[in-house]
Design an enzyme around this catalytic site. Structure first.
Site, mmCIF file in Angstrom:
data_model
loop_
_atom_site.group_PDB
_atom_site.id
_atom_site.type_symbol
_atom_site.label_atom_id
_atom_site.label_comp_id
_atom_site.label_asym_id
_atom_site.label_seq_id
_atom_site.Cartn_x
_atom_site.Cartn_y
_atom_site.Cartn_z
ATOM 1 C CG HIS A 1 -6.010 0.828 12.652
ATOM 2 N ND1 HIS A 1 -6.683 1.853 12.570
ATOM 3 C CD2 HIS A 1 -5.595 0.643 11.400
ATOM 4 C CE1 HIS A 1 -6.641 2.386 11.288
ATOM 5 N NE2 HIS A 1 -5.994 1.698 10.573
ATOM 6 C CD GLU A 2 -2.755 -1.954 10.728
ATOM 7 O OE1 GLU A 2 -3.293 -2.087 9.577
ATOM 8 O OE2 GLU A 2 -2.586 -0.880 11.251
ATOM 9 C CD GLU B 1 -6.477 3.427 6.624
ATOM 10 O OE1 GLU B 1 -6.547 3.184 7.959
ATOM 11 O OE2 GLU B 1 -5.696 2.628 5.902
ATOM 12 N N GLY C 1 2.938 2.681 10.724
ATOM 13 C CA GLY C 1 2.558 1.815 12.068
ATOM 14 C C GLY C 1 2.642 0.263 11.860
ATOM 15 C CB ALA C 2 0.564 -2.033 11.599
ATOM 16 C CG MET C 3 0.122 -3.223 5.025
ATOM 17 S SD MET C 3 -0.864 -1.687 4.308
ATOM 18 C CE MET C 3 -1.926 -2.470 3.368
ATOM 19 C CD GLU C 4 -5.013 -2.096 5.790
ATOM 20 O OE1 GLU C 4 -3.873 -1.462 6.145
ATOM 21 O OE2 GLU C 4 -5.535 -1.451 4.807
ATOM 22 C CG ASN C 5 0.090 -6.683 4.150
ATOM 23 O OD1 ASN C 5 0.089 -5.845 3.221
ATOM 24 N ND2 ASN C 5 0.947 -6.692 5.086
ATOM 25 C CD GLU D 1 -2.803 1.247 2.323
ATOM 26 O OE1 GLU D 1 -2.853 0.515 3.366
ATOM 27 O OE2 GLU D 1 -3.738 2.048 2.229
HETATM 28 N N1 TRP Z 1 -3.057 0.925 5.671
HETATM 29 C C1 TRP Z 1 -2.045 1.006 6.829
HETATM 30 C C2 TRP Z 1 -2.666 1.362 8.139
HETATM 31 O O1 TRP Z 1 -3.656 2.277 8.205
HETATM 32 C C3 TRP Z 1 -1.305 2.268 6.373
HETATM 33 C C4 TRP Z 1 0.181 2.052 5.978
HETATM 34 C C5 TRP Z 1 0.933 1.098 6.334
HETATM 35 C C6 TRP Z 1 0.829 2.657 4.721
HETATM 36 N N2 TRP Z 1 2.206 1.037 5.675
HETATM 37 C C7 TRP Z 1 1.919 2.119 4.671
HETATM 38 C C8 TRP Z 1 0.474 3.513 3.880
HETATM 39 C C9 TRP Z 1 2.874 2.513 3.618
HETATM 40 C C10 TRP Z 1 1.322 4.120 3.056
HETATM 41 C C11 TRP Z 1 2.560 3.376 2.829
HETATM 42 O O2 TRP Z 1 -2.707 0.621 9.031
HETATM 43 ZN ZN ZN Z 2 -5.433 1.604 8.793
#
Ligand code: TRP
Ligand code: ZN
Length: 900
Positions: free
Chosen positions: A306-307, A329, A270-274, A130
């Site tokens: 959140h994730e 978001e 912070g983190a990513m919701e893959n 993302e």
């Molecule tokens: N979707 C992620 C969140 O809100 C955000 C995010 C994580 C992101 N890593 C990123 C957005 C890198 C842009 C680039 O939890």
């Molecule tokens: Zn998010």
């Protein structure tokens, strides 16, 4: 430098109104990776078909920093061309029948310093896709409305990369020649490519099996580096609580057999919701009582939530295009805020969480909304989408969702969510679709009645100012409240239409008793808080049967993201602080009293007054501190003065040094005047029992920590070594990081002679604990400036052997703590802070544009600065803007900052 940039080339602006459906759909994707840090081979076999709703056209696939080796259509070679970064295929098979497209590329993960796409962190492979990172892995339709089924095969050296993870379910694994092995993953859910992920490396796992309410079984896993296992319990507990909560509150179950979290220390955000494979910054996973503070524990709980909540709001229903980012978001932040509140047993703890969230909104989002990067919750255009992961999209977006809940009620909101999923599960949709579902599920509500106007919250940038004026009529026994709203122009939006503003309201009499509310045309009064929904530029409400001038408690719970302008008298504010039944407004009354005194001293002529606070204010603060019924967490919030940033926002012309000096003077006065009370507060709240990161213990530690800081501040001028000595002792003896760090911080912020020794002890105690060393850096870079001493310290910290600019957490701990969180140290009359800033922006931009662009925003509000700061800041920004090969990210920020 490996980034491909057109030197000062034309900037492409992406516009929301230009949205067009994709000309092709990608139904299935089979990816095979031969993982190697220096050269990873990626075979991408897709099945595509033309979108019958769109006129026939060439297929244009996005790609970035890829080496293209082969393109096959239905197994045979074909003609293609490159157009900039796009791979263009013109002679594809005619007709609607699906066809196969096979693309073979290589990339270089160990040269990937942007941390977007496939990269290596401490010997382990991670991905971040993302918003537009997937195109750095393979050629693809890299847009969220193209949803495909993924099958992924990972091949790598078995010794170096024993763990091979991707989205979905593991269907096959085995060994290969030459010490290699493979794993094959199938994701049962269709997804946009920004939710793709893989991880490969040496990791250990904490796992737990759970059974849901409906009886389904799931495997939850938290993967970390060997050695970090003892810091995973809280993340796992937070994940379990998230699963339970989403099912209980919204009826949304976990839709996967296996749900994984993996932590990496190199991460831009912070983190990513893959899907099924969340990737986290270690900062939001790793915690135990020895290394993490209460704030860390609370942040982990909300980021894990959140994730996880994105699995429905974001993944099952995703965004049609990136202009709709707040669809997922804003809604998901709202959900994680509600989650954290629902985990609180006490109403007062819920209020504390609300106050903390509003504090973030007002200190970070309100300035954004008033500055050069202001944009609507649903933006109309961008140059670089990464620049739009903002507090407006996230936090203001969450407030917009919260207002919907206020307008339709909690049950109505749940019904709206239900309809949203019934209509749109599996789709890529818009903010309009969400609002429509909410309104349609609640046809009798104010939201349904006012929907087009309500949606101005999505389209109009800027923070509305709501002016309230109260007039008491003794003869008529009535109280009239007149509300007037306005919203200043924003970039590209010279004039604004009135917003729908829900105002939660109560009236108190002079003795602090809540009055029943009765408008003239009502048959009978109503007790407690009522919400009035404003829609006009100006509106008047007349309350009857009022015997004496009331104290109005307006915008209870912060029912709308507006600036409330009300000329309260001090007596009213002191009354609200003492008696309001709404905890938020009770806190807010204290903040208004402090702010009024700060602004008075800032605007006064001559030197900064030594004692800006009066007896009435101090007595009120003492009363709160000593109050037998209020809880410690709330007291700590009331006794914390508004931040320098928040104070600055209230001024048209900002002298950061004067603000800093006034706030410090207020703090010292509070420290002296309440000295005995602080001693009591410290002694009464310093626990030495077992550590539990619950609201009660957290509040007690926070108040004890504030008391210790105050006592050390007082010791600065009275020279008494007792409290610095006690702080040092506590620093050494503490049995958890919160108490230890609070004690260290008390010594550092009060500039005690013991501080350097404590700092070096802290460093040797925690060497090797990266997240703790980040705190050590941040504390020094964020310390109050005394005669310009912070910048030299910061420059020394950059030369420290533990400093590493390439690691975003470490870069943030020094550079952002100084440039963005230490206004007194950063805004120097000699401009050296700004010079430092411009050097770091340019340096970071050479390898990580996303992080550089965040830093670039530290000078967003330069136009408000007084001279000499204003001219010096403009010069520094211009120096950055003049660099020939800036990234799009930084270029967009500095260009907007300098615009007229
Ligand atoms: N979707 C992620 C969140 O809100 C955000 C995010 C994580 C992101 N890593 C990123 C957005 C890198 C842009 C680039 O939890
Ligand atoms: Zn998010």
């Amino acid at each position: 430098m490996s980034l491909l940039r057109e030197a000062n080339g034309p900037t492409t602006v992406v516009r929301r109104e230009d949205y067009a459906a994709p000309a092709y759909w990608i139904d299935t994707v089979e990816l095979s990776f031969d993982l190697d840090p220096a050269k990873t081979r990626v075979l991408n076999k897709m099945r595509l078909r033309r979108n019958p709703d769109v006129a026939a056209q060439a297929l244009r696939l996005d790609g970035e920093e890829l080496n293209l080796a082969r393109v096959l259509v239905n197994g045979a070679g074909c003609s293609f061309k490159m157009d900039g970064n796009q791979l263009v295929l013109e002679n594809l098979p005619e007709g609607d029948a699906p066809f196969d497209l096979e693309i073979f590329t290589t990339c270089t993960p160990d040269k990937n310093t942007q941390l977007m796409g496939l990269y290596v962190s401490q010997g382990t492979f991670f991905t971040q896709c993302e918003a537009e990172g997937f195109r750095r892995i393979t050629y693809f339709l890299d847009r969220p409305d193209v949803m495909a089924s993924y099958t992924v095969t990972l091949r790598a050296d078995k010794k170096r990369y024993p763990v091979l993870l991707s989205n979905g379910n593991l269907v096959e694994e085995g060994t290969l020649p030459d010490g290699r092995h493979f794993a094959k993953w199938v994701d049962p859910h269709k997804k946009p490519c920004y939710l793709f992920a893989l991880v490969a490396g040496q990791l250990v796992v904490r796992e737990q099996r759970i059974t849901s309410r409906s009886g389904t079984n799931h495997l939850l896993q938290v993967y970390v580096r060997p050695g970090d296992m003892d810091k995973t319990e809280h993340a796992m507990n937070s994940l379990i609580a998230s699963v339970v909560w989403d099912e209980a509150r919204f009826g949304l179950p976990l839709d996967l057999e296996r749900f994984m979290i993996v932590a990496t220390s190199d991460f831009n955000m912070g983190a990513m919701e893959n899907k099924g494979l969340n990737i986290f910054n270690t900062k939001y996973v790793l915690a135990n009582s020895a290394t993490a503070t209460d704030t860390d524990f609370a942040n982990i709980e909300s980021v894990v939530g959140h994730e996880y909540f994105h699995n429905w709001t974001g993944n099952r229903i995703t965004c049609r295009d990136w202009f709709q980012l707040s669809l997922k978001e804003g809604l998901t932040v709202f959900r994680d805020q509600e989650f954290s509140m629902d985990l609180c047993a006490e109403p007062s703890a819920r209020a504390v969480k609300r106050i903390e969230d509003v504090r973030v909104l007002r200190t970070a989002q309100f300035p954004e909304d008033a500055g050069p990067m202001a944009h609507p919750v649903r933006p109309d255009q961008y140059v670089e989408i990464n620049n739009f992961y903002t507090v407006t999209i996230y936090e203001k977006g969450a407030e917009v969702v919260r207002m919907m809940q206020t307008l339709v009620g909690r049950a109505g909101f749940a019904a709206g969510m239900k309809l949203y999923f019934a209509r749109h599960d599996g789709q890529a949709v818009t903010c309009d679709d969400f609002a429509q579902a909410m309104a349609d599920a609640n046809p009798q509500s104010d939201l349904a009645r006012l929907l087009p106007q309500f949606k101005r919250w999505y389209s109009q940038a800027g923070t509305p100012h709501l002016r309230a004026e109260g007039v008491f009529d003794t003869a008529a026994r009535s109280y009239t409240l007149t509300f007037t709203q306005r919203c200043d122009p924003s970039p590209g939006q010279p004039a604004k239409q009135p917003f729908v503003i829900p105002v939660a309201l109560g009236l108190l009499d002079a003795s602090g008793t809540e009055l029943p509310l009765q408008l003239a045309h009502w048959n009978q009064p109503e007790a407690g808080t009522r919400t009035f929904v404003l829609t006009e530029a100006s509106e008047t409400f007349t309350f009857v049967n009022v015997d004496s001038e009331p104290m109005p408690s307006i915008l209870r719970g912060f029912s709308a993201p507006v600036v409330l302008e009300m000329d309260y008298t001090d007596v009213q504010l002191l009354g609200l602080l003492a008696f309001d039944t709404d905890s938020f407004n009770r806190w807010e009354a204290g903040q208004r009293l402090a702010l009024r005194r700060a602004l008075h001293a800032i605007k006064a002529q001559g030197p900064v007054p030594q004692d800006p606070l009066d007896a009435a204010y101090l007595a009120a603060m003492r009363a709160v501190l000593r109050h037998p019924a209020l809880d410690a967490a709330f007291k700590e919030l009331v006794l914390t003065l508004p931040s320098e940033t928040y104070i600055a926002e209230q001024l048209d012309v900002v002298d950061p040094q004067r603000i800093h000096a006034v706030r410090e003077a207020m703090r010292e006065q509070l420290a002296h005047a309440l000295h005995d009370d602080w001693i009591w507060a410290f002694e009464a709240h310093k626990d030495n029992g077992a550590y539990r990161p619950d609201p009660l213990g957290t509040g007690r530690r926070a108040l004890a920590g504030l008391a210790l800081t105050m006592l050390c501040l007082a010791a600065r001028s009275n020279g008494n070594p007792v409290w610095p000595g006690k702080a040092y002792q506590r620093f050494k003896d503490a049995c958890n990081m919160t108490d230890r760090f609070n004690a260290l911080s008390a010594l550092v912020v009060s500039g005690q002679a013991l501080a350097p020794d404590a700092l070096s002890r802290f460093h040797s105690m925690f060497r090797g604990e990266a997240l703790v060393i980040d705190k050590w850096f941040a504390l020094q870079a964020g310390a109050p400036d005394r005669g310009g001493n912070v910048l030299p310290t910061v420059r020394q910290l950059l030369a420290h052997p533990d400093f590493n600019l390439r690691n975003p957490n470490r870069a943030r701990s020094v550079i952002f703590s100084y440039c963005s969180a230490n206004p007194g140290g950063f805004h120097r009359a000699d401009a050296a802070g700004y010079v430092f800033w411009s050097e770091r922006v340019i340096e970071l931009d050479g390898f990580n544009p996303q992080v550089a662009a965040r830093l670039a925003r530290a000078l967003d509000r330069w136009k408000k600065l007084a001279e000499p700061y204003r001219s010096a800041a403009r010069e520094a920004i211009a120096r950055v803007a003049a660099k020939p090969d800036l990234s799009n990210d930084v270029r967009e920020v500095v260009t907007r900052s300098l615009a007229d």
